[in-house]
Design an enzyme around this catalytic site. Structure first.
Site, mmCIF file in Angstrom:
data_model
loop_
_atom_site.group_PDB
_atom_site.id
_atom_site.type_symbol
_atom_site.label_atom_id
_atom_site.label_comp_id
_atom_site.label_asym_id
_atom_site.label_seq_id
_atom_site.Cartn_x
_atom_site.Cartn_y
_atom_site.Cartn_z
ATOM 1 N N HIS A 223 -52.311 13.969 4.485
ATOM 2 C CA HIS A 223 -52.848 13.241 5.643
ATOM 3 C C HIS A 223 -52.029 13.565 6.876
ATOM 4 C CE1 HIS A 223 -49.874 10.755 3.569
ATOM 5 N NE2 HIS A 223 -49.539 10.279 4.765
ATOM 6 N N HIS B 104 -50.611 12.107 10.427
ATOM 7 C CA HIS B 104 -50.336 10.917 11.223
ATOM 8 C C HIS B 104 -50.590 11.256 12.693
ATOM 9 C CE1 HIS B 104 -47.959 8.576 8.164
ATOM 10 N NE2 HIS B 104 -47.788 9.794 7.660
HETATM 11 P P1 5GP Z 1 -46.626 9.035 4.253
HETATM 12 O O1 5GP Z 1 -45.337 8.272 4.138
HETATM 13 O O2 5GP Z 1 -47.144 9.401 2.868
HETATM 14 O O3 5GP Z 1 -46.560 10.193 5.178
HETATM 15 O O4 5GP Z 1 -47.660 8.042 4.923
HETATM 16 C C1 5GP Z 1 -48.445 7.133 4.230
HETATM 17 C C2 5GP Z 1 -48.875 6.097 5.228
HETATM 18 O O5 5GP Z 1 -49.982 5.398 4.686
HETATM 19 C C3 5GP Z 1 -47.807 5.072 5.574
HETATM 20 O O6 5GP Z 1 -47.541 5.123 6.984
HETATM 21 C C4 5GP Z 1 -48.421 3.740 5.134
HETATM 22 O O7 5GP Z 1 -48.126 2.693 6.027
HETATM 23 C C5 5GP Z 1 -49.913 4.053 5.077
HETATM 24 N N1 5GP Z 1 -50.649 3.294 4.072
HETATM 25 C C6 5GP Z 1 -50.289 3.084 2.776
HETATM 26 N N2 5GP Z 1 -51.240 2.387 2.116
HETATM 27 C C7 5GP Z 1 -52.234 2.153 3.015
HETATM 28 C C8 5GP Z 1 -53.485 1.466 2.934
HETATM 29 O O8 5GP Z 1 -53.887 0.930 1.905
HETATM 30 N N3 5GP Z 1 -54.247 1.425 4.068
HETATM 31 C C9 5GP Z 1 -53.823 2.005 5.238
HETATM 32 N N4 5GP Z 1 -54.644 1.900 6.295
HETATM 33 N N5 5GP Z 1 -52.646 2.668 5.346
HETATM 34 C C10 5GP Z 1 -51.856 2.736 4.263
#
Ligand code: 5GP
Ligand code: ZN
Length: 134
Positions: free
Chosen positions: A117, A119
């Site tokens: 994903h 950001h």
């Molecule tokens: P990563 O740390 O993998 O780059 O980012 C994952 C992101 O997904 C985090 O910023 C976290 O807050 C977000 N996130 C995790 N679970 C959910 C969810 O159920 N719904 C939404 N909208 N965001 C989520």
């Protein structure tokens, strides 16, 4: 971007989904979530734990764990993530003021959700510390 596409979208068709993956569940419509945008290959939601005034996640509907999981045939989809991200930045009114696009990969980057994903962060001056990694 054609937001009316949202109405006609068919969930769960033809995508490689991973069991017990939260982003696969959201993207397939199995878990209630507000889509800011969705089309055949990508959807956008607000981050549940925002690290900036505007913090969106641009997510492929197909499950890729890491960037290393993508192949040459996925290049258009990866490009599309960026097209959608810049369109979302426009829609949120931050295209001119600036924003940050970020992908966390693996443990050292503190990736928490193993579904690729992008950001999109903005809405104010972002710090440079640790490159503003959420
Ligand atoms: P990563 O740390 O993998 O780059 O980012 C994952 C992101 O997904 C985090 O910023 C976290 O807050 C977000 N996130 C995790 N679970 C959910 C969810 O159920 N719904 C939404 N909208 N965001 C989520
Ligand atoms: Zn997934």
């Amino acid at each position: 971007m054609d937001r009316n596409k949202l109405a006609g979208i068919r969930f769960g068709d033809g995508f490689k989904l991973e069991r017990e993956c939260i982003f696969c569940e959201i993207g397939s419509g199995n878990k209630g979530s507000d889509f800011l945008y969705i089309d055949e290959s990508v959807f956008v939601i607000k981050d549940i734990n925002p690290h900036a005034r505007i913090h969106l996640l641009v997510i492929p509907r197909h499950h890729f764990t890491f960037l290393t999981s993508i192949s040459l045939t996925d290049e258009p989809m990866i490009g599309h993530l960026f097209t959608v991200a810049q369109q979302m930045a426009k829609d949120m009114g931050i295209a001119e003021s600036g924003y940050r696009l970020l992908i966390n990969q693996g443990e050292d980057a503190s990736q928490t959700i193993p579904h690729l994903h992008l950001h999109l962060l903005g809405g104010h001056k972002l710090g440079r510390g640790n490159h503003g990694s959420p």
